[in-house]
Write a protein that holds these residues in place. Structure first.
Motif, mmCIF file in Angstrom:
data_model
loop_
_atom_site.group_PDB
_atom_site.id
_atom_site.type_symbol
_atom_site.label_atom_id
_atom_site.label_comp_id
_atom_site.label_asym_id
_atom_site.label_seq_id
_atom_site.Cartn_x
_atom_site.Cartn_y
_atom_site.Cartn_z
ATOM 1 N N TRP A 1 1.406 9.383 -5.864
ATOM 2 C CA TRP A 1 1.735 10.793 -5.613
ATOM 3 C C TRP A 1 2.868 11.274 -6.510
ATOM 4 C CZ3 TRP A 1 -0.916 14.555 -3.732
ATOM 5 C CH2 TRP A 1 -1.959 14.284 -2.854
ATOM 6 N N VAL B 1 2.947 11.018 1.970
ATOM 7 C CA VAL B 1 2.425 9.664 2.157
ATOM 8 C C VAL B 1 2.481 9.262 3.629
ATOM 9 C CG1 VAL B 1 2.804 7.223 1.610
ATOM 10 C CG2 VAL B 1 3.018 8.947 -0.184
ATOM 11 N N ARG C 1 -0.286 11.077 5.469
ATOM 12 C CA ARG C 1 -1.602 10.542 5.138
ATOM 13 C C ARG C 1 -1.837 9.173 5.779
ATOM 14 N NH1 ARG C 1 -5.721 13.216 3.007
ATOM 15 N NH2 ARG C 1 -6.298 11.451 1.673
ATOM 16 N N GLU C 2 -0.770 8.392 5.883
ATOM 17 C CA GLU C 2 -0.887 7.047 6.449
ATOM 18 C C GLU C 2 -0.648 7.030 7.954
ATOM 19 O OE1 GLU C 2 -1.996 4.591 4.655
ATOM 20 O OE2 GLU C 2 -2.022 5.857 2.869
ATOM 21 N N ARG D 1 0.832 -1.209 0.000
ATOM 22 C CA ARG D 1 0.000 0.000 0.000
ATOM 23 C C ARG D 1 0.861 1.252 0.000
ATOM 24 N NH1 ARG D 1 -4.911 1.332 4.229
ATOM 25 N NH2 ARG D 1 -4.895 3.600 4.017
ATOM 26 N N ARG E 1 0.876 4.055 -2.956
ATOM 27 C CA ARG E 1 0.584 5.465 -2.660
ATOM 28 C C ARG E 1 1.745 6.369 -3.077
ATOM 29 N NH1 ARG E 1 -3.736 6.165 1.016
ATOM 30 N NH2 ARG E 1 -5.277 4.580 0.426
#
Length: 468
Positions: free
Chosen positions: A105, A415, A418-419, A97, A101
């Protein structure tokens, strides 16, 4: 009083163990770079105005030697960095994942960058009024096409990619080796240990080259001025300004906006922490050469080391907003105007497609000739147009590479934020510490710095938490 205590007293009065009491002031790395830029311009102007041939030759040799030293480390550095970065994903939860991602991006920011490049080109018409004609162009010796790009990924043997510095093929072999090592598990542990040790060795050697950047700057800038002169640069004034403005809009406009709205972190803190890598990229003109420093500053900004060790090497060979998005978009418009070729909506969409999909062709090396020829061949524009831009390429490449590296540090931060694996405390405490502290782990805290700005402080503690 004992002999030991008697000898200890004078030592306590001696700063840094020196009896003179005089300490040579330490010049910051950024100041050394600026001094190199100024000295290079002055020497270049002197060599050209006074026709000092030996000085032109000296500047050329100094700059060329610096670039040669950077390129010397590129092939093995890319191979082991990609191999180790892929195997490090085993330490990260939801690695697939994160990788997806990251790639997403990369594509999003590249698309934004190429759109800005196209918009600036259409507004300013950089090829108009230059006085240049198709006769001024020369057929490029380096060519790129989709067939070459796709078939050239797989090498014929394992030696040629290293001797000919075909970075794309080196990335392919490293990726295969890394995935194979993951599948082998414990059996591959000796190879992984050796690879990590070799990578550390290469980064240490590359750091010595990086320390020579101020001297290399004198040669690179000086020779550019001495060889090309201000008159030639004047012919490309609009195009040069477009590239710098486009890169500045992306780096200081788009990136801060994404940081503030998507990652919800301070843009100022990002540039404060990432500045050592950005300034080195401006001088070295090599994303791969800057990669060790880029990874250090990314970790310092709170990105977990296990993820940063994958995202940064991956970005250093594929993430090129300056060289593969803004520049080819502007260059295609510039060359089309010189050769009096009308571009339509379909052509602009093709430019965007090439920029997003084909950016790996730039491979993190100095210059973007392969990417430009790939774009021109896709559009059916004359490859002689590449020769029109080679004269000022070093001047353009500085800003392009700085933008590349800023983007390579930006995406892992976005990233990670966001994660929810970004260490916000480290991010908020990041400072633009001297670049000297990135040379080795022993150099951390050299200035009594205990706030996590050194290398040791940049290493995250523990495993990366699971992604929900």
């Amino acid at each position: 009083m004992s002999a030991n205590s008697a000898s200890a007293a004078p030592e306590a009065e001696q700063p840094n163990g020196s009896g003179s009491g005089f300490r040579i002031p330490k010049v910051p790395f950024w100041a050394q770079i600026v001094a190199g830029l100024v000295l290079g311009v002055l020497l270049g102007w002197l060599a050209r105005s006074q026709d000092v041939s030996w000085l032109v030759t000296t500047l050329d040799k100094v700059g060329s030697l610096f670039v040669q030293l950077l390129k010397l480390a590129v092939a093995p550095l890319v191979f082991f960095a990609i191999l180790v970065s892929i195997t490090n994903l085993r330490k990260v939860n939801n690695a697939a994942r994160l990788a997806t991602r990251t790639l997403l991006w990369f594509m999003i920011t590249s698309l934004i960058a190429v759109a800005i490049g196209l918009a600036i080109g259409l507004i300013t018409n950089p090829g108009a009024g230059t006085g240049l004609t198709p006769k001024d162009g020369a057929l490029s010796e380096t060519k790129g096409s989709w067939i070459d790009f796709l078939t050239g990924i797989v090498p014929d043997n394992v030696i040629t990619p290293f001797t000919e510095l075909n970075v794309l093929q080196i990335v392919f072999m490293a990726a295969v080796a890394g995935i194979a090592a993951l599948q082998l598990g414990e059996k591959a542990k000796p190879i992984l240990t050796l690879s990590e040790a070799v990578l550390e060795l290469l980064q240490k050697a590359l750091w010595w080259v990086i320390r020579l950047a101020p001297i290399g700057t004198v040669g690179l800038i000086g020779y550019a001025i001495a060889d090309y002169g201000w008159d030639l640069i004047g012919k490309y004034a609009t195009f040069t300004a477009d590239v710098y403005i486009g890169c500045a809009l992306v780096m200081f406009g788009v990136y801060p906006l994404l940081l503030a709205t998507v990652a919800k972190v301070s843009p100022l803190q990002f540039f404060r922490g990432a500045w050592p890598a950005i300034q080195l990229a401006f001088v070295s003109r090599s994303s791969v050469g800057t990669m060790p420093v880029t990874q250090r500053v990314t970790e310092r900004l709170g990105v977990p080391k296990e993820y940063a060790s994958f995202a940064v090497p991956f970005g250093a060979t594929t993430k090129m907003d300056g060289c593969a998005a803004i520049y080819p978009a502007l260059a295609a418009i510039f060359i089309a105007q010189i050769f009096d070729v009308q571009l339509g909506i379909g052509d602009y969409l093709l430019i965007a497609f090439v920029s997003v999909i084909g950016s790996a062709a730039t491979a993190g090396l100095t210059g973007a000739t392969v990417m430009l020829t790939l774009t021109l061949s896709t559009l059916g524009l004359p490859l002689e147009g590449v020769g029109l831009l080679m004269a000022i390429d070093p001047i353009l490449d500085m800003m392009r590479t700085a933008t590349n590296v800023a983007g390579q540090a930006l995406v892992p931060v976005i990233v990670a934020a966001r994660e929810k694996i970004l260490d916000h405390d480290k991010y908020n405490s990041a400072s633009s510490s001297p670049i000297d502290s990135f040379g080795s782990s022993e150099a951390a805290d050299v200035d009594g710095d205990s706030d996590g700005d050194g290398i040791r402080g940049a290493e995250p503690k523990g495993a990366v938490p699971a992604i929900v």
